[in-house]
Design a protein around this motif. Structure first.
Motif, PDB file in Angstrom:
ATOM      1  N   ALA A  42     -68.119  80.743 -48.192  1.00 22.81           N
ATOM      2  CA  ALA A  42     -69.560  80.714 -48.402  1.00 22.81           C
ATOM      3  C   ALA A  42     -70.260  81.832 -47.621  1.00 22.81           C
ATOM      4  O   ALA A  42     -69.789  82.252 -46.555  1.00 22.81           O
ATOM      5  CB  ALA A  42     -70.114  79.356 -47.977  1.00 22.81           C
ATOM      6  N   PRO A  43     -71.386  82.342 -48.146  1.00 19.99           N
ATOM      7  CA  PRO A  43     -72.164  83.355 -47.422  1.00 19.99           C
ATOM      8  C   PRO A  43     -72.616  82.842 -46.061  1.00 19.99           C
ATOM      9  O   PRO A  43     -72.753  81.634 -45.845  1.00 19.99           O
ATOM     10  CB  PRO A  43     -73.360  83.604 -48.348  1.00 19.99           C
ATOM     11  N   ILE A  44     -72.837  83.776 -45.154  1.00 17.88           N
ATOM     12  CA  ILE A  44     -73.204  83.441 -43.778  1.00 17.88           C
ATOM     13  C   ILE A  44     -74.491  84.178 -43.419  1.00 17.88           C
ATOM     14  O   ILE A  44     -74.547  85.406 -43.433  1.00 17.88           O
ATOM     15  CB  ILE A  44     -72.098  83.862 -42.786  1.00 17.88           C
ATOM     16  N   GLU A  45     -75.539  83.428 -43.134  1.00 12.12           N
ATOM     17  CA  GLU A  45     -76.783  84.039 -42.660  1.00 12.12           C
ATOM     18  C   GLU A  45     -76.622  84.452 -41.207  1.00 12.12           C
ATOM     19  O   GLU A  45     -75.995  83.749 -40.426  1.00 12.12           O
ATOM     20  CB  GLU A  45     -77.942  83.050 -42.789  1.00 12.12           C
ATOM     21  N   ASP A  46     -77.190  85.598 -40.865  1.00 15.86           N
ATOM     22  CA  ASP A  46     -77.072  86.131 -39.509  1.00 15.86           C
ATOM     23  C   ASP A  46     -75.599  86.145 -39.089  1.00 15.86           C
ATOM     24  O   ASP A  46     -75.218  85.665 -38.027  1.00 15.86           O
ATOM     25  CB  ASP A  46     -77.900  85.306 -38.521  1.00 15.86           C
TER      26      ASP A  46
END
Length: 403
Positions: free
Chosen positions: A16-20
């Motif tokens: 999954a994408p990771i913010e920051d």
């Protein structure tokens, strides 16, 4: 020396994408991917702040002719097709690549860092393919894996090339016969080689048959150029006769037999998609086809077949397929992890994961948005391209020593 890419929207693709997020690189490899809290950045690491940007793995072009069909060079740069021998298994795309082809610079501007360069489709058996990085001064320094597969072609192209010479193969029957004869000879050669090894006798080597034995043994996959559904079925028939691993290249009418391809677990490298209907075999070309195949359960990769479609339009083909029904996650996978898995390169490229090559691209936004740009490109941890916002032009670092 470590490098930490910090603060961006990290899209590893395989998770999954990771913010920051943070991606930590040591030398030419990725060593950690995670949130800022999860990745321990060494005190002496170089920091690359990608705040406000998207960070992704470099894209993978699964079927191109960069370096062997040089743009703007006419016959001088045409080295993809040896049109004098229907069985060119011994030929290697590696030997014809010019790393200074403009296509490599275009690749970087489109975030493409890996290219599987293949011979053309003039011959029933065209030769060996090679996976290379999109930047380097000498092709041997760019190689990821060689060979990757053996290129073969069914249908219109070999028929035309040899029909004009008034020699075999000039029909679909003849093209299939050339391939079948070649593998039959390879089977016999393998048996003779095994016998010679058992009794300790010398044996004259055949470089063409040696390659085909590697296909029979499962070491190399068979990249089968085939557009029409009937040609795809012929490809399946031949692969089942001889037991080799089949990958369908182009697969323009694959959607007509999507259930068959899915049931047999045969992947399709589909494209080019931004082309006119220039010949009978592509009359059913449609941006809807990748979505149909994917929904049926076929693993797909999208290709530009550069220079048929310019390689930096790879991501745009994926975007337009989303408009026509392909889900966004599969679209992104079709130019990253899927081609890497299909061609056995997933231990090196295709995702952001510890142990993989540090091929990273900093995008201004979501790369599936046609307004986004590849702002910075890193290959093996080294920055090789950046977009200069002052001039509005991309700048590629020269790999050649000067001065």
């Amino acid at each position: 020396m470590s490098t930490a890419f910090v603060g961006g929207h990290v899209v590893p693709v395989a998770q999954a994408p990771i913010e920051d997020g943070t991606v930590l690189v040591d030398g030419d490899k990725i060593v950690a991917v995670g949130s800022a809290a999860e990745v321990d950045v060494p005190d002496d690491a170089e920091i690359v702040d990608v705040s406000g940007s998207w960070l992704l793995p470099g894209f993978v072009e699964a079927h191109g002719h960069v370096g062997v069909l040089e743009e703007g060079e006419h016959w001088v740069g045409e080295d993809a097709n040896e049109k004098t021998d229907p069985n060119g298994a011994r030929l290697r795309a590696l030997d014809g690549i010019n790393p200074d082809d403009e296509g490599f610079r275009d690749a970087l501007s489109g975030g493409v860092t890996t290219i599987v360069v293949k011979p053309g489709s003039a011959n029933p058996i065209g030769g060996q393919t090679v996976a290379v990085k999109s930047w380097g001064r000498a092709v041997d320094e760019m190689v990821i894996r060689e060979p990757v597969s053996v290129k073969s072609a069914l249908g219109e192209n070999p028929k035309r090339i040899y029909g004009e010479q008034r020699k075999l193969p000039s029909t679909r029957l003849g093209v299939a016969a050339v391939i079948r004869d070649a593998f039959t000879k390879a089977q016999d050669y393998k048996l003779r080689r095994q016998h010679a090894e058992r009794v300790g006798e010398p044996m004259e080597r055949d470089t063409t048959l040696e390659v085909l034995v590697r296909v029979l043994d499962g070491e190399l996959s068979w990249s089968q150029h085939s557009h029409r559904a009937d040609d795809i079925v012929t490809a399946i028939r031949l692969s089942e006769e001889f037991g080799y691993r089949l990958v369908i290249d182009h697969g323009t009418e694959g959607h007509l037999i999507a259930d068959l391809l899915a049931d047999k677990g045969i992947p399709v490298v589909i494209g080019p998609l931004l082309i006119g209907r220039s010949k009978v075999e592509v009359r059913r070309r449609s941006l809807r086809n990748p979505g149909i195949l994917a929904r049926a359960g076929v693993k797909i990769a999208i290709t530009t077949d550069h220079p048929v479609v310019p390689i930096h339009f790879l991501v745009h083909q994926a975007t337009l397929c989303i408009k026509e029904g392909l889900d966004a996650d599969t679209a992104l996978r079709s130019i990253t992890v899927n081609p890497a898995e299909i061609l056995g390169l997933d231990d090196r490229v295709g995702a952001l994961r510890p142990g993989l090559d540090a091929d990273l691209v900093v995008w201004s936004g979501d790369p599936l948005d046609v307004m986004s740009r590849a702002m910075r490109v890193f290959i093996a941890g080294r920055e090789v391209y950046h977009f200069d916002e002052t001039t509005g032009e991309g700048v590629t670092e020269s790999p050649f020593h000067r001065g």
